[in-house]
Design a protein around this motif. Structure first.
Motif, PDB file in Angstrom:
ATOM      1  N   LEU A   1     -15.552  32.524  88.512  1.00  0.00           N
ATOM      2  CA  LEU A   1     -14.315  32.848  87.826  1.00  0.00           C
ATOM      3  C   LEU A   1     -13.465  34.111  88.016  1.00  0.00           C
ATOM      4  CD1 LEU A   1     -12.563  32.010  85.278  1.00  0.00           C
ATOM      5  CD2 LEU A   1     -14.285  33.325  83.703  1.00  0.00           C
ATOM      6  N   ALA A   2     -14.273  35.113  88.257  1.00  0.00           N
ATOM      7  CA  ALA A   2     -13.419  36.545  88.617  1.00  0.00           C
ATOM      8  C   ALA A   2     -12.923  36.445  89.968  1.00  0.00           C
ATOM      9  CB  ALA A   2     -14.634  37.736  88.540  1.00  0.00           C
ATOM     10  N   ARG A   3     -13.371  35.659  90.956  1.00  0.00           N
ATOM     11  CA  ARG A   3     -12.681  35.510  92.118  1.00  0.00           C
ATOM     12  C   ARG A   3     -11.431  34.885  92.047  1.00  0.00           C
ATOM     13  NH1 ARG A   3     -10.897  37.705  96.023  1.00  0.00           N
ATOM     14  NH2 ARG A   3     -12.719  38.798  95.898  1.00  0.00           N
ATOM     15  N   ALA A   4     -11.387  33.731  91.026  1.00  0.00           N
ATOM     16  CA  ALA A   4     -10.449  32.584  90.795  1.00  0.00           C
ATOM     17  C   ALA A   4      -9.308  33.554  90.129  1.00  0.00           C
ATOM     18  CB  ALA A   4     -10.698  31.485  90.056  1.00  0.00           C
ATOM     19  N   LEU A   5      -9.550  34.448  89.444  1.00  0.00           N
ATOM     20  CA  LEU A   5      -8.601  35.297  88.547  1.00  0.00           C
ATOM     21  C   LEU A   5      -7.859  36.126  89.718  1.00  0.00           C
ATOM     22  CD1 LEU A   5     -10.675  35.861  85.588  1.00  0.00           C
ATOM     23  CD2 LEU A   5      -8.574  34.472  85.633  1.00  0.00           C
ATOM     24  N   LEU A   6      -8.777  36.718  90.420  1.00  0.00           N
ATOM     25  CA  LEU A   6      -8.259  37.528  91.499  1.00  0.00           C
ATOM     26  C   LEU A   6      -7.300  36.848  92.502  1.00  0.00           C
ATOM     27  CD1 LEU A   6     -11.179  39.913  92.283  1.00  0.00           C
ATOM     28  CD2 LEU A   6      -9.236  40.530  91.214  1.00  0.00           C
ATOM     29  N   ASP A   7      -7.755  35.667  93.038  1.00  0.00           N
ATOM     30  CA  ASP A   7      -6.871  34.857  93.562  1.00  0.00           C
ATOM     31  C   ASP A   7      -5.490  34.448  93.046  1.00  0.00           C
ATOM     32  OD1 ASP A   7      -8.769  34.778  95.793  1.00  0.00           O
ATOM     33  OD2 ASP A   7      -9.471  32.841  95.040  1.00  0.00           O
ATOM     34  N   ARG A   8      -5.583  34.381  91.768  1.00  0.00           N
ATOM     35  CA  ARG A   8      -4.514  34.307  91.210  1.00  0.00           C
ATOM     36  C   ARG A   8      -3.324  35.414  90.916  1.00  0.00           C
ATOM     37  NH1 ARG A   8      -4.782  29.805  86.385  1.00  0.00           N
ATOM     38  NH2 ARG A   8      -6.041  28.103  87.278  1.00  0.00           N
ATOM     39  N   GLY A   9      -3.820  36.550  91.359  1.00  0.00           N
ATOM     40  CA  GLY A   9      -3.062  37.864  91.576  1.00  0.00           C
ATOM     41  C   GLY A   9      -3.477  38.862  90.352  1.00  0.00           C
ATOM     42  N   ALA A  10      -4.514  38.651  89.734  1.00  0.00           N
ATOM     43  CA  ALA A  10      -4.964  39.513  88.542  1.00  0.00           C
ATOM     44  C   ALA A  10      -5.121  41.056  89.373  1.00  0.00           C
ATOM     45  CB  ALA A  10      -6.301  39.214  87.976  1.00  0.00           C
TER      46      ALA A  10
ATOM     47  N   ALA B   1      -8.048  26.702  82.612  1.00  0.00           N
ATOM     48  CA  ALA B   1      -7.259  25.819  82.019  1.00  0.00           C
ATOM     49  C   ALA B   1      -5.761  26.265  81.366  1.00  0.00           C
ATOM     50  CB  ALA B   1      -7.634  24.617  81.443  1.00  0.00           C
ATOM     51  N   ASP B   2      -6.138  27.297  80.511  1.00  0.00           N
ATOM     52  CA  ASP B   2      -5.057  27.758  79.649  1.00  0.00           C
ATOM     53  C   ASP B   2      -4.378  28.760  80.253  1.00  0.00           C
ATOM     54  OD1 ASP B   2      -5.594  25.650  77.914  1.00  0.00           O
ATOM     55  OD2 ASP B   2      -7.151  27.028  76.742  1.00  0.00           O
ATOM     56  N   LEU B   3      -4.832  29.279  81.492  1.00  0.00           N
ATOM     57  CA  LEU B   3      -4.066  30.666  81.910  1.00  0.00           C
ATOM     58  C   LEU B   3      -3.057  29.960  82.859  1.00  0.00           C
ATOM     59  CD1 LEU B   3      -7.066  32.627  82.660  1.00  0.00           C
ATOM     60  CD2 LEU B   3      -5.456  32.995  80.902  1.00  0.00           C
ATOM     61  N   PRO B   4      -1.994  31.299  83.078  1.00  0.00           N
ATOM     62  CA  PRO B   4      -0.883  30.721  83.934  1.00  0.00           C
ATOM     63  C   PRO B   4      -1.355  30.889  85.423  1.00  0.00           C
ATOM     64  CG  PRO B   4      -0.426  32.843  82.718  1.00  0.00           C
ATOM     65  CD  PRO B   4      -1.809  32.339  82.109  1.00  0.00           C
ATOM     66  N   ALA B   5      -0.723  30.079  86.330  1.00  0.00           N
ATOM     67  CA  ALA B   5      -1.148  30.231  87.856  1.00  0.00           C
ATOM     68  C   ALA B   5      -0.834  31.597  88.273  1.00  0.00           C
ATOM     69  CB  ALA B   5      -0.334  29.063  88.297  1.00  0.00           C
ATOM     70  N   ASP B   6       0.108  32.215  87.882  1.00  0.00           N
ATOM     71  CA  ASP B   6       0.466  33.391  88.390  1.00  0.00           C
ATOM     72  C   ASP B   6       0.123  34.703  87.436  1.00  0.00           C
ATOM     73  OD1 ASP B   6       1.405  35.555  89.844  1.00  0.00           O
ATOM     74  OD2 ASP B   6       3.514  35.219  89.530  1.00  0.00           O
ATOM     75  N   LEU B   7      -1.102  35.419  87.913  1.00  0.00           N
ATOM     76  CA  LEU B   7      -1.398  36.412  86.860  1.00  0.00           C
ATOM     77  C   LEU B   7      -1.385  37.783  87.568  1.00  0.00           C
ATOM     78  CD1 LEU B   7      -4.823  35.021  86.210  1.00  0.00           C
ATOM     79  CD2 LEU B   7      -3.050  35.193  84.531  1.00  0.00           C
ATOM     80  N   THR B   8      -0.244  37.855  88.517  1.00  0.00           N
ATOM     81  CA  THR B   8       0.117  38.964  89.162  1.00  0.00           C
ATOM     82  C   THR B   8       0.318  40.161  88.321  1.00  0.00           C
ATOM     83  OG1 THR B   8       1.059  37.826  90.824  1.00  0.00           O
ATOM     84  CG2 THR B   8       1.906  40.115  90.728  1.00  0.00           C
ATOM     85  N   GLY B   9      -0.647  41.221  88.681  1.00  0.00           N
ATOM     86  CA  GLY B   9      -0.426  42.645  87.907  1.00  0.00           C
ATOM     87  C   GLY B   9      -1.197  42.761  86.561  1.00  0.00           C
ATOM     88  N   HIS B  10      -1.694  41.490  86.075  1.00  0.00           N
ATOM     89  CA  HIS B  10      -2.660  41.482  84.767  1.00  0.00           C
ATOM     90  C   HIS B  10      -4.079  42.148  84.982  1.00  0.00           C
ATOM     91  CE1 HIS B  10       0.121  39.231  82.265  1.00  0.00           C
ATOM     92  NE2 HIS B  10       0.598  38.693  83.232  1.00  0.00           N
ATOM     93  N   ALA B  11      -4.192  42.831  83.990  1.00  0.00           N
ATOM     94  CA  ALA B  11      -5.626  43.227  83.987  1.00  0.00           C
ATOM     95  C   ALA B  11      -6.482  42.258  82.800  1.00  0.00           C
ATOM     96  CB  ALA B  11      -5.795  44.574  83.313  1.00  0.00           C
ATOM     97  N   ILE B  12      -7.292  41.602  83.507  1.00  0.00           N
ATOM     98  CA  ILE B  12      -8.058  40.722  82.471  1.00  0.00           C
ATOM     99  C   ILE B  12      -9.767  41.155  82.310  1.00  0.00           C
ATOM    100  CG2 ILE B  12      -8.991  38.283  82.687  1.00  0.00           C
ATOM    101  CD1 ILE B  12      -6.087  38.130  83.181  1.00  0.00           C
ATOM    102  N   THR B  13      -9.761  40.969  80.827  1.00  0.00           N
ATOM    103  CA  THR B  13     -11.035  41.377  80.351  1.00  0.00           C
ATOM    104  C   THR B  13     -12.046  40.031  80.305  1.00  0.00           C
ATOM    105  OG1 THR B  13     -10.412  43.292  79.499  1.00  0.00           O
ATOM    106  CG2 THR B  13     -12.516  42.353  78.690  1.00  0.00           C
ATOM    107  N   LEU B  14     -13.086  39.883  80.894  1.00  0.00           N
ATOM    108  CA  LEU B  14     -13.886  38.718  80.510  1.00  0.00           C
ATOM    109  C   LEU B  14     -14.896  39.069  79.363  1.00  0.00           C
ATOM    110  CD1 LEU B  14     -14.728  37.609  84.532  1.00  0.00           C
ATOM    111  CD2 LEU B  14     -12.888  36.731  82.718  1.00  0.00           C
ATOM    112  N   ASP B  15     -15.111  38.397  78.538  1.00  0.00           N
ATOM    113  CA  ASP B  15     -15.930  38.682  77.431  1.00  0.00           C
ATOM    114  C   ASP B  15     -17.041  37.660  77.640  1.00  0.00           C
ATOM    115  OD1 ASP B  15     -17.454  38.961  75.073  1.00  0.00           O
ATOM    116  OD2 ASP B  15     -15.535  38.886  73.757  1.00  0.00           O
TER     117      ASP B  15
END
Length: 63
Positions: free
Chosen positions: A44-53, A15-29
């Motif tokens: 959740l990981a799949r959704a982050l990748l779909d947003r471009g992570a 909910a609080d993340l931008p729709a475009d995460l292109t190029g970001h490395a995301i750490t899931l704690d």
């Protein structure tokens, strides 16, 4: 960018993340999660990748 998943979170993690995460490395704690939240981490990981992570890193005790 670090995304901490908490049992006490009121909003869904995306909910609080931008729709475009292109190029970001995301750490899931996952250190403060219950079994149901850990089971949903794959979706959740799949959704982050779909947003471009570019990369997803899992941290915390997922046991």
């Amino acid at each position: 960018m670090k995304l901490r998943i908490s049992q006490l979170a009121a909003a869904p993690p995306l909910a609080d993340l931008p729709a475009d995460l292109t190029g970001h490395a995301i750490t899931l704690d996952l250190s403060h999660t219950d079994a149901a939240q850990r089971a949903a981490a794959n979706d959740l990981a799949r959704a982050l990748l779909d947003r471009g992570a570019a990369r997803i890193v899992i941290s915390g005790n997922a046991a």
